[in-house]
Design a protein around this motif. Sequence first.
Motif, short mmCIF file in Angstrom:
data_model
loop_
_atom_site.label_atom_id
_atom_site.label_comp_id
_atom_site.label_asym_id
_atom_site.label_seq_id
_atom_site.Cartn_x
_atom_site.Cartn_y
_atom_site.Cartn_z
N CYS A 49 0.83 -1.20 0.00
CA CYS A 49 0.00 0.00 0.00
C CYS A 49 0.87 1.25 0.00
N VAL A 50 0.60 2.18 -0.93
CA VAL A 50 1.32 3.47 -0.97
C VAL A 50 0.33 4.64 -0.87
N SER A 51 -0.85 4.39 -0.31
CA SER A 51 -1.85 5.45 -0.10
C SER A 51 -2.32 5.40 1.35
N THR A 52 -3.17 6.35 1.72
CA THR A 52 -3.60 6.41 3.11
C THR A 52 -4.44 5.21 3.52
N VAL A 53 -5.26 4.69 2.61
CA VAL A 53 -6.13 3.56 2.90
C VAL A 53 -6.05 2.56 1.77
N CYS A 54 -5.96 1.29 2.12
CA CYS A 54 -5.94 0.21 1.13
C CYS A 54 -6.76 -0.95 1.65
N PRO A 56 -7.49 -4.24 3.41
CA PRO A 56 -6.77 -4.79 4.56
C PRO A 56 -5.83 -5.94 4.22
N PHE A 57 -6.03 -6.59 3.08
CA PHE A 57 -5.16 -7.68 2.67
C PHE A 57 -3.74 -7.18 2.37
N TYR A 58 -3.62 -5.91 1.99
CA TYR A 58 -2.32 -5.34 1.60
C TYR A 58 -1.80 -4.45 2.71
N SER A 59 -0.53 -4.59 3.02
CA SER A 59 0.07 -3.78 4.09
C SER A 59 1.03 -2.75 3.51
N THR A 60 1.49 -1.89 4.37
CA THR A 60 2.51 -0.93 3.97
C THR A 60 3.87 -1.61 4.06
N ASN A 61 4.89 -0.92 3.58
CA ASN A 61 6.25 -1.44 3.60
C ASN A 61 7.15 -0.28 4.01
N ALA A 62 7.85 -0.42 5.12
CA ALA A 62 8.68 0.67 5.66
C ALA A 62 9.74 1.12 4.67
N THR A 63 10.32 0.19 3.91
CA THR A 63 11.36 0.55 2.93
C THR A 63 10.77 1.40 1.81
N VAL A 64 9.60 1.01 1.31
CA VAL A 64 8.95 1.76 0.24
C VAL A 64 8.51 3.13 0.77
N ASP A 65 7.95 3.17 1.97
CA ASP A 65 7.53 4.44 2.56
C ASP A 65 8.72 5.39 2.74
N ALA A 66 9.85 4.87 3.22
CA ALA A 66 11.05 5.70 3.40
C ALA A 66 11.59 6.18 2.06
N PHE A 67 11.50 5.34 1.04
CA PHE A 67 11.95 5.71 -0.29
C PHE A 67 11.14 6.89 -0.83
N LEU A 68 9.82 6.87 -0.63
CA LEU A 68 8.94 7.92 -1.15
C LEU A 68 8.90 9.18 -0.29
N ALA A 69 9.22 9.07 0.98
CA ALA A 69 9.04 10.18 1.92
C ALA A 69 9.65 11.51 1.48
N TYR A 90 -1.22 0.93 -5.00
CA TYR A 90 -0.32 -0.14 -4.61
C TYR A 90 0.93 -0.12 -5.49
N TYR A 91 2.05 -0.57 -4.91
CA TYR A 91 3.33 -0.66 -5.61
C TYR A 91 3.81 -2.09 -5.52
N GLY A 92 4.32 -2.61 -6.61
CA GLY A 92 4.92 -3.94 -6.63
C GLY A 92 6.20 -3.94 -7.43
N THR A 101 7.75 -7.45 -16.95
CA THR A 101 8.25 -7.60 -15.59
C THR A 101 8.95 -6.32 -15.16
N GLY A 102 8.73 -5.94 -13.91
CA GLY A 102 9.38 -4.77 -13.37
C GLY A 102 8.50 -4.11 -12.33
N PRO A 103 8.84 -2.88 -11.96
CA PRO A 103 8.06 -2.16 -10.96
C PRO A 103 6.76 -1.63 -11.56
#
Length: 135
Positions: A49-54, A56-69, A90-92, A101-103
């Motif tokens: 998850c890269v938004s405020t609400v997603c 519930p099956f999908y969680s945030t990721n501290a590394t991705v959040d820090a990258f975007l901050a 969402y980001y994958g 294949t890729g981001p």
Amino acid sequence: VILSHINGVRSKARNSSRLSDIHTLVVAFNLSLNDSNSLPVAGVGTWVCVSTVCDPFYSTNATVDAFLAPSLPQKLTDPVGGNRPYGGYYYGNPMNISVRTGPHLFYLVERPGSCGAGIPFVIATDYYYCALRLF
């Protein structure tokens, strides 16, 4: 008839806001990539998850959040409404969508809207699952 028209206008406004948010996320990923020279890995086949609400099956990721901050000080909010089962952005990375294949960014838009620069990879009755490959 008027109510149907109003609902159509609301749907278009929500989709427009979603596509604007996706563009903002693309810019944020580009800016952060310029600073770090690599994109974060979310896990093979994992959407985060890269938004405020997603969903519930999908969680945030501290590394991705820090990258975007540095480029996105506040997470974006997907507009509420319509007949989608859930919302959010969402980001994958890495992901394989339509043999590319890729981001990727993943998001849902209401029909009859479009995925903008992304592609619909699942078409449901009331919405599209959209994916946009970053780079």
